[in-house]
Design an enzyme around this catalytic site. Structure first.
Site, PDB file in Angstrom:
ATOM      1  N   SER A  77       0.798  -1.239   0.000  1.00 26.48           N
ATOM      2  CA  SER A  77       0.000   0.000   0.000  1.00 26.48           C
ATOM      3  C   SER A  77       0.825   1.281   0.000  1.00 26.48           C
ATOM      4  O   SER A  77       0.286   2.355  -0.252  1.00 26.48           O
ATOM      5  CB  SER A  77      -0.919   0.027   1.221  1.00 26.48           C
ATOM      6  OG  SER A  77      -2.103  -0.649   0.926  1.00 26.48           O
ATOM      7  N   LYS A  80       0.638   3.467  -2.954  1.00 27.77           N
ATOM      8  CA  LYS A  80      -0.501   4.372  -3.175  1.00 27.77           C
ATOM      9  C   LYS A  80      -0.064   5.838  -3.128  1.00 27.77           C
ATOM     10  O   LYS A  80      -0.652   6.688  -3.789  1.00 27.77           O
ATOM     11  CB  LYS A  80      -1.602   4.102  -2.142  1.00 27.77           C
ATOM     12  CG  LYS A  80      -2.280   2.745  -2.333  1.00 27.77           C
ATOM     13  CD  LYS A  80      -3.114   2.354  -1.128  1.00 27.77           C
ATOM     14  CE  LYS A  80      -3.805   1.012  -1.363  1.00 27.77           C
ATOM     15  NZ  LYS A  80      -4.382   0.443  -0.142  1.00 27.77           N
ATOM     16  N   TYR A 204      -2.614  -2.080 -10.561  1.00 30.47           N
ATOM     17  CA  TYR A 204      -2.647  -1.964  -9.097  1.00 30.47           C
ATOM     18  C   TYR A 204      -1.864  -3.106  -8.431  1.00 30.47           C
ATOM     19  O   TYR A 204      -1.043  -2.884  -7.545  1.00 30.47           O
ATOM     20  CB  TYR A 204      -4.101  -1.928  -8.614  1.00 30.47           C
ATOM     21  CG  TYR A 204      -4.207  -1.948  -7.108  1.00 30.47           C
ATOM     22  CD1 TYR A 204      -3.841  -0.838  -6.357  1.00 30.47           C
ATOM     23  CD2 TYR A 204      -4.620  -3.102  -6.440  1.00 30.47           C
ATOM     24  CE1 TYR A 204      -3.895  -0.870  -4.970  1.00 30.47           C
ATOM     25  CE2 TYR A 204      -4.676  -3.144  -5.059  1.00 30.47           C
ATOM     26  CZ  TYR A 204      -4.306  -2.025  -4.330  1.00 30.47           C
ATOM     27  OH  TYR A 204      -4.350  -2.061  -2.955  1.00 30.47           O
ATOM     28  N   TYR A 256      -4.324   3.299   7.654  1.00 27.90           N
ATOM     29  CA  TYR A 256      -5.621   2.617   7.632  1.00 27.90           C
ATOM     30  C   TYR A 256      -6.531   3.173   8.726  1.00 27.90           C
ATOM     31  O   TYR A 256      -6.488   4.361   9.007  1.00 27.90           O
ATOM     32  CB  TYR A 256      -5.472   1.088   7.803  1.00 27.90           C
ATOM     33  CG  TYR A 256      -4.382   0.457   6.986  1.00 27.90           C
ATOM     34  CD1 TYR A 256      -4.263   0.716   5.623  1.00 27.90           C
ATOM     35  CD2 TYR A 256      -3.479  -0.418   7.564  1.00 27.90           C
ATOM     36  CE1 TYR A 256      -3.276   0.102   4.875  1.00 27.90           C
ATOM     37  CE2 TYR A 256      -2.491  -1.041   6.817  1.00 27.90           C
ATOM     38  CZ  TYR A 256      -2.397  -0.770   5.480  1.00 27.90           C
ATOM     39  OH  TYR A 256      -1.427  -1.365   4.756  1.00 27.90           O
ATOM     40  N   VAL A 274       0.860  -3.940   3.857  1.00 23.48           N
ATOM     41  CA  VAL A 274       0.647  -5.221   4.533  1.00 23.48           C
ATOM     42  C   VAL A 274       1.856  -6.153   4.515  1.00 23.48           C
ATOM     43  O   VAL A 274       1.835  -7.192   5.165  1.00 23.48           O
ATOM     44  CB  VAL A 274      -0.568  -6.013   3.991  1.00 23.48           C
ATOM     45  CG1 VAL A 274      -1.864  -5.469   4.515  1.00 23.48           C
ATOM     46  CG2 VAL A 274      -0.548  -6.116   2.496  1.00 23.48           C
TER      47      VAL A 274
HETATM   48  N1  GLN Z   1      -1.978  -5.207  -2.349  1.00 23.46           N
HETATM   49  C1  GLN Z   1      -2.643  -5.091  -1.100  1.00 23.46           C
HETATM   50  C2  GLN Z   1      -4.145  -5.170  -1.246  1.00 23.46           C
HETATM   51  O1  GLN Z   1      -4.696  -4.582  -2.103  1.00 23.46           O
HETATM   52  C3  GLN Z   1      -2.246  -3.798  -0.476  1.00 23.46           C
HETATM   53  C4  GLN Z   1      -2.940  -3.577   0.831  1.00 23.46           C
HETATM   54  C5  GLN Z   1      -2.109  -2.966   1.885  1.00 23.46           C
HETATM   55  O2  GLN Z   1      -0.880  -2.932   1.861  1.00 23.46           O
HETATM   56  N2  GLN Z   1      -2.803  -2.513   2.876  1.00 23.46           N
HETATM   57  O3  GLN Z   1      -4.806  -5.813  -0.505  1.00 23.46           O
END
Ligand code: GLN
Length: 331
Positions: A77, A80, A204, A256, A274
């Protein structure tokens, strides 16, 4: 004048700072046992749950590195932040913010609920999956590789080399991520996607699978701390108005549904993933001259054992401890 003195101060105390960070890494490493490595992307389960590492890089090149370093992990993430920056640079801030809002959700990163209740059903922010998938669709290019090219180019300028895609992580997410597909279909129905759904999701999943290290995250953080100016190359690589919004989004939505607590207790822009990475940005601040890194710094953390929200359980504690000890909060 003051900056020179401050920098000298950090340099003079470097050994002490190194020892301090080493001790706290050893302390918090014991707490990795209380978390759990992400397994919903099967390949992420291979990570060492007890790993914990941190890199801090200051404006004048001072580095503190400690713990389990040089272990490449997928950016997840944290990408992003980069895709948002690239989309704003390519399409313009107004265009992008018309399609993705800048409000925290207070919900899990992969929640669909906020899309249902919001009217218009615009994704809340680019740091949750619905917003990030929309952003991936806005990137220029017809194929996922064309769309990813400016992300790789930006990363190369920030960290000094071109990182690689972890193909196994990419395939592992591509083959299992039903929830992200559901989010994608929802966005498609609501008219938020500007590219083919398959290409958008491929983009993505691939952007999440780029391999980086804690050193790379610290370098990215340092450039953001400097409002897009790279202190090593002397180049402005991101416009200031874009870094400003990216950092605000990190502060309000980057951790988050623990973003509010992180802002309150740590008080610096950060983004987690994650795989256990955290990118943190410490802006320059006006404080007591005895504090280290007063000119600002970038921090990269890695600790794959996660808490309930999906943030590195020991990484967040380590970051909080160091940020509080060195009074790094914005406020
Ligand atoms: N690729 C992961 C997902 O879309 C990224 C999520 C994350 O790092 N929180 O679930």
């Amino acid at each position: 004048m003051v900056q020179g003195y401050v920098n000298l101060n950090t340099e003079r105390n470097k050994e002490w700072l190194q020892e301090y960070v080493d001790n706290w890494v050893t302390f918090f490493k014991k707490q990795t046992d209380t978390g759990k490595v992400a397994d919903y992307i099967p390949k992420l389960e291979d990570a060492d749950p007890n790993a914990l590492g941190i890199t801090i890089i200051g404006k004048h090149g001072t580095q503190i590195r400690s713990g389990d370093l040089d272990i490449p992990f997928s950016i997840q993430s944290i990408s992003k932040v980069l895709s948002f920056i690239v989309a704003c640079m390519d399409r313009g801030l107004t265009y992008v913010l018309h399609r993705v809002d800048v409000e925290p959700t207070g919900e899990a990163f992969n929640s669909i609920m906020h899309l249902e209740i919001n009217n218009p059903k615009r994704p809340f922010n680019p740091m949750v999956n619905s917003g990030a998938i929309t952003i991936s669709s806005l990137l220029n290019g017809k194929t996922s590789d064309q769309k990813l090219e400016p992300i790789f180019a930006l990363l190369e300028k920030m960290i000094g080399y071109r990182p690689e895609l972890d193909v196994e992580v990419y395939e592992s997410e591509r083959d299992t991520s039903m929830r992200n597909r559901a989010i994608g279909y929802y966005l498609l129905e609501e008219g938020y996607l500007e590219s083919d759904l398959g290409v958008t999701l491929e983009t993505y999943f691939k952007q999440c699978s780029i391999n980086i290290t804690t050193d790379d995250l610290a370098r990215i953080g340092l450039v953001l701390s400097n409002d897009g100016f790279h202190p090593d190359t002397g180049e402005v690589i991101i416009p200031r108005n874009v870094t400003r919004i990216a950092k605000s989004l990190m502060l309000t939505c980057g951790m988050y549904d623990a973003s509010g607590k992180f802002a309150a207790y740590v008080g610096i822009p950060a983004k987690s993933g994650v795989s256990g990475g955290i990118l943190a940005v410490v802006p320059p601040r006006v404080r007591d001259n005895d504090l280290p890194f007063l000119d600002g710094c970038g921090i990269g953390v890695f600790g794959p054992a996660l808490d309930k929200q999906g943030n590195s359980i020991a990484g967040i504690k380590l970051l909080r401890h160091i940020a509080n000890s060195w009074d790094m909060s914005l406020f």
